[in-house]
Every structure is written in C-alpha cells, then in structure tokens.
Design a protein around this motif. Structure first.
Motif, PDB file in Angstrom:
ATOM      1  N   GLU A   1       0.871  -1.184   0.000  1.00  0.00           N
ATOM      2  CA  GLU A   1       0.000   0.000   0.000  1.00  0.00           C
ATOM      3  C   GLU A   1       0.905   1.230   0.000  1.00  0.00           C
ATOM      4  N   VAL A   2       1.379   1.554  -1.189  1.00  0.00           N
ATOM      5  CA  VAL A   2       2.491   2.494  -1.331  1.00  0.00           C
ATOM      6  C   VAL A   2       2.080   3.955  -1.154  1.00  0.00           C
ATOM      7  N   PHE A   3       0.799   4.247  -1.120  1.00  0.00           N
ATOM      8  CA  PHE A   3       0.328   5.634  -1.162  1.00  0.00           C
ATOM      9  C   PHE A   3       0.930   6.498  -0.051  1.00  0.00           C
ATOM     10  N   VAL A   4       0.955   5.959   1.170  1.00  0.00           N
ATOM     11  CA  VAL A   4       1.438   6.762   2.296  1.00  0.00           C
ATOM     12  C   VAL A   4       2.898   7.166   2.121  1.00  0.00           C
ATOM     13  N   ARG A   5       3.657   6.375   1.406  1.00  0.00           N
ATOM     14  CA  ARG A   5       5.062   6.715   1.151  1.00  0.00           C
ATOM     15  C   ARG A   5       5.181   7.978   0.306  1.00  0.00           C
ATOM     16  N   ARG A   6       4.127   8.287  -0.448  1.00  0.00           N
ATOM     17  CA  ARG A   6       4.129   9.474  -1.316  1.00  0.00           C
ATOM     18  C   ARG A   6       3.288  10.602  -0.727  1.00  0.00           C
ATOM     19  N   GLY A   7       2.804  10.397   0.504  1.00  0.00           N
ATOM     20  CA  GLY A   7       1.965  11.406   1.131  1.00  0.00           C
ATOM     21  C   GLY A   7       0.568  11.465   0.560  1.00  0.00           C
ATOM     22  N   LEU A   8       0.096  10.332   0.023  1.00  0.00           N
ATOM     23  CA  LEU A   8      -1.198  10.298  -0.655  1.00  0.00           C
ATOM     24  C   LEU A   8      -2.212   9.445   0.103  1.00  0.00           C
ATOM     25  N   VAL A   9      -3.469   9.705  -0.173  1.00  0.00           N
ATOM     26  CA  VAL A   9      -4.569   8.873   0.315  1.00  0.00           C
ATOM     27  C   VAL A   9      -4.717   7.684  -0.639  1.00  0.00           C
ATOM     28  N   PRO A  10      -4.950   6.478  -0.136  1.00  0.00           N
ATOM     29  CA  PRO A  10      -5.180   5.342  -1.039  1.00  0.00           C
ATOM     30  C   PRO A  10      -6.374   5.603  -1.945  1.00  0.00           C
ATOM     31  N   ASP A  11      -6.213   5.327  -3.236  1.00  0.00           N
ATOM     32  CA  ASP A  11      -7.349   5.444  -4.145  1.00  0.00           C
ATOM     33  C   ASP A  11      -7.529   4.129  -4.880  1.00  0.00           C
ATOM     34  N   GLY A  12      -8.410   4.127  -5.865  1.00  0.00           N
ATOM     35  CA  GLY A  12      -8.711   2.891  -6.558  1.00  0.00           C
ATOM     36  C   GLY A  12      -9.389   1.874  -5.657  1.00  0.00           C
ATOM     37  N   GLY A  13     -10.193   2.361  -4.726  1.00  0.00           N
ATOM     38  CA  GLY A  13     -11.004   1.475  -3.908  1.00  0.00           C
ATOM     39  C   GLY A  13     -10.288   0.783  -2.765  1.00  0.00           C
ATOM     40  N   GLY A  14      -9.071   1.189  -2.444  1.00  0.00           N
ATOM     41  CA  GLY A  14      -8.306   0.492  -1.417  1.00  0.00           C
ATOM     42  C   GLY A  14      -8.961   0.492  -0.045  1.00  0.00           C
ATOM     43  N   ALA A  15      -9.454   1.657   0.370  1.00  0.00           N
ATOM     44  CA  ALA A  15     -10.071   1.754   1.695  1.00  0.00           C
ATOM     45  C   ALA A  15     -11.426   1.070   1.746  1.00  0.00           C
ATOM     46  N   TYR A  16     -11.947   0.685   0.596  1.00  0.00           N
ATOM     47  CA  TYR A  16     -13.170  -0.118   0.522  1.00  0.00           C
ATOM     48  C   TYR A  16     -12.825  -1.609   0.539  1.00  0.00           C
ATOM     49  N   LEU A  17     -11.825  -1.997  -0.259  1.00  0.00           N
ATOM     50  CA  LEU A  17     -11.496  -3.409  -0.420  1.00  0.00           C
ATOM     51  C   LEU A  17     -10.832  -4.017   0.811  1.00  0.00           C
ATOM     52  N   LEU A  18      -9.793  -3.360   1.323  1.00  0.00           N
ATOM     53  CA  LEU A  18      -8.988  -3.991   2.366  1.00  0.00           C
ATOM     54  C   LEU A  18      -9.749  -4.309   3.644  1.00  0.00           C
ATOM     55  N   PRO A  19     -10.550  -3.388   4.197  1.00  0.00           N
ATOM     56  CA  PRO A  19     -11.283  -3.737   5.417  1.00  0.00           C
ATOM     57  C   PRO A  19     -12.227  -4.918   5.220  1.00  0.00           C
ATOM     58  N   ARG A  20     -12.744  -5.069   4.028  1.00  0.00           N
ATOM     59  CA  ARG A  20     -13.655  -6.183   3.767  1.00  0.00           C
ATOM     60  C   ARG A  20     -12.916  -7.510   3.649  1.00  0.00           C
ATOM     61  N   LEU A  21     -11.635  -7.448   3.332  1.00  0.00           N
ATOM     62  CA  LEU A  21     -10.834  -8.661   3.228  1.00  0.00           C
ATOM     63  C   LEU A  21     -10.181  -9.049   4.551  1.00  0.00           C
ATOM     64  N   ILE A  22      -9.676  -8.060   5.278  1.00  0.00           N
ATOM     65  CA  ILE A  22      -8.861  -8.389   6.460  1.00  0.00           C
ATOM     66  C   ILE A  22      -9.267  -7.610   7.711  1.00  0.00           C
ATOM     67  N   GLY A  23     -10.339  -6.819   7.640  1.00  0.00           N
ATOM     68  CA  GLY A  23     -10.788  -6.058   8.806  1.00  0.00           C
ATOM     69  C   GLY A  23     -10.136  -4.693   8.881  1.00  0.00           C
ATOM     70  N   PRO A  24     -10.758  -3.757   9.594  1.00  0.00           N
ATOM     71  CA  PRO A  24     -10.260  -2.378   9.604  1.00  0.00           C
ATOM     72  C   PRO A  24      -8.903  -2.198  10.262  1.00  0.00           C
ATOM     73  N   GLN A  25      -8.625  -2.931  11.343  1.00  0.00           N
ATOM     74  CA  GLN A  25      -7.350  -2.717  12.043  1.00  0.00           C
ATOM     75  C   GLN A  25      -6.167  -3.127  11.173  1.00  0.00           C
ATOM     76  N   ARG A  26      -6.246  -4.299  10.565  1.00  0.00           N
ATOM     77  CA  ARG A  26      -5.169  -4.754   9.686  1.00  0.00           C
ATOM     78  C   ARG A  26      -5.053  -3.839   8.467  1.00  0.00           C
ATOM     79  N   ALA A  27      -6.188  -3.415   7.932  1.00  0.00           N
ATOM     80  CA  ALA A  27      -6.168  -2.532   6.772  1.00  0.00           C
ATOM     81  C   ALA A  27      -5.453  -1.223   7.102  1.00  0.00           C
ATOM     82  N   LYS A  28      -5.741  -0.672   8.266  1.00  0.00           N
ATOM     83  CA  LYS A  28      -5.086   0.578   8.668  1.00  0.00           C
ATOM     84  C   LYS A  28      -3.587   0.374   8.840  1.00  0.00           C
ATOM     85  N   GLU A  29      -3.202  -0.766   9.392  1.00  0.00           N
ATOM     86  CA  GLU A  29      -1.773  -1.048   9.568  1.00  0.00           C
ATOM     87  C   GLU A  29      -1.052  -1.028   8.220  1.00  0.00           C
TER      88      GLU A  29
END
Length: 268
Positions: free
Chosen positions: A140-168
């Motif tokens: 999840e490279v976005f934070v390395r560039r100072g960016l917000v995840p796009d392309g549905g990342g904040a939608y997909l990841l919590p549904r796959l692995i839960g919000p805590q892991r997704a945030k990590e």
C-alpha cells in the motif's frame, strides 16, 4: 498461448473459455498507463457480454505484477487546475478501473507474479480469487508518497482483512510478502513461481466448465452482501435464484442430480 499483436502492452488471448489478460510492460514493472486501463476495461466488458468467455485471468510478464499507476497518457484538461479536477480524475480513472473488475459478470482470477503496489495491489484484490507466486509482494504504497489510497483500497482492504489490519498496511506502507498476505487473507493461495500459470489455468478452466450464470449471480450477491442489511441480502438472494432457475445450466444441474450423473454445463 496465441496473442493479439496490438497493443503490445496488454496481451490478450482466449483459450478453453478463458480470457487471458496480461500486462506487458516488464521494463516498467507493469506500472499501468491510462491506455492500458482503458484496454483492460474493454476486455472485461467484452468478457461479460460474450457467452463463449466463462472466466478471466489477469496476470503480467516479468518480475512485477503492477507497480502502480503510470500517469503518462492521462487526459490533459489543457488549462488551469480547478477544484474537483483530481476527484474527477480518480472517479474516471482508478475507481472505474477497479469497479470494472468487480462488476465483470465472469469470475476473475488474479495470478500475481511479482510486486503489486498501489493501484496494482487493488487490481489484484478486486479479483474474485487471488493466486500469488512465492516471490509476490503487496504494498500500500500511497502513504510513502503522502497520498490517500485510491482505486477502492479503503473499501477493499477492510472487507478482506478487517479495519485494524487494513489501517496497519495503509498507515505504514510496508511490503507484505506473499506468505504473509496469504496468512492475512489477502490471497487465496501461494504457489512456487513455476506453478503460477499452471495453477491459474487449472482454476480458470475449472470455473469455465461450471454454471456460468449461477457463478455470476453468486459473485454479485457476495460483493453486495457487506453493504446490505439482512432483509436486503435475503431478498437479493431469492431474486437471484429466481433468475438463475430460468437458465439451461440450472435445469441441467437439477436433472443430473435426479439422474445420478455428472452435469454438463454450457454457460447459458
């Protein structure tokens, strides 16, 4: 496999009812351009409407699956940027790209051969099934560039692995090796690099022999389930089964059960 000659940066072939879509810019770790995205979206739409295509595989050449977005070739507004331009670009670009995978009416398998970063990770995770080479990694490279995840990342990841892991993953942007991705639930199976294509082929051709419309309706139900309450989900399920019972394959499935034989599905 036989391949179309143009455009060379997205290879395409159809074999045994499976549409193979291959990113082919290995020198750029398959960072995906605007034109490549448009081409892939068109191929996914074609797969949805073509009854002869019953499964899709998305993979890549070289050492990278998709290293993110390459913005070369993006539409140029030709003027001064105004508020709303970036949001519009995301909606028309990355979000539409990822939605095209999730909305494809055929099952889509990602065969992740190497690094899947940023939009590349989301391309893989939007697929219905994810196979990964032991050499693959997800970032999840976005934070390395100072960016917000796009392309549905904040939608997909919590549904796959839960919000805590997704945030990590999104807060730190650390590289996740294939074995760890499997443990977290990001991928279905990890295989040796030499077995990736073979396993993807086996899975895709098995799906291509299945009841295509029932699988499509199942995909829609599962994708919608986490956004719906029980009443809505149950109503959608009943409607899907009602629609499905009009297909040849449903009739064949029931008949084969009664007649105690192996069903032969046509995808119709």
């Amino acid at each position: 496999m036989p391949e179309e000659q143009q455009p060379d940066d997205v290879l395409h072939s159809v074999e045994n009812g499976v549409s193979w879509i291959t990113l082919n810019r290995p020198e750029a770790m398959n960072a995906v351009t605007w034109d490549q995205r448009e081409r892939i979206m068109a191929l996914l739409a074609a797969a949805s409407s073509d009854p002869a295509i019953r499964a899709v595989v998305i993979t890549a050449t070289g050492k990278g699956f998709c290293a993110g977005a390459d913005l070369r070739g993006s539409p140029d507004t030709g003027g001064e940027r105004v508020a709303g331009d970036v949001a519009r670009m995301i909606r028309q670009g990355a979000q539409r790209f990822i939605a095209s995978v999730m909305d494809c009416e055929k099952p889509v398998i990602a065969a992740v051969n190497g690094t899947a970063a940023g939009i590349g990770a989301h391309l893989a995770l939007a697929c219905d099934l994810v196979l990964a080479s032991e050499s693959a990694k997800f970032i999840e490279v976005f934070v390395r560039r100072g960016l917000v995840p796009d392309g549905g990342g904040a939608y997909l990841l919590p549904r796959l692995i839960g919000p805590q892991r997704a945030k990590e993953l999104m807060f730190f942007g650390d590289s996740v090796p294939a074995a760890e991705a499997e443990r977290l639930g990001l991928v279905n199976r990890v295989v040796p690099p030499e077995d990736l294509d073979k396993t993807a082929r086996e899975w895709a051709e098995r799906l291509a022999q299945g009841p295509t419309r029932a699988i499509a309706l199942t995909k829609q139900l599962v994708n919608a389930s986490l956004d719906a309450d029980r009443t809505t989900a149950f109503a959608a399920e009943a409607t899907a089964q009602e629609i499905n019972m009009t297909t040849r394959d449903a009739n064949e499935g029931v008949a084969s059960f009664v007649e105690r034989r192996t069903p032969s599905y046509e995808g119709r």
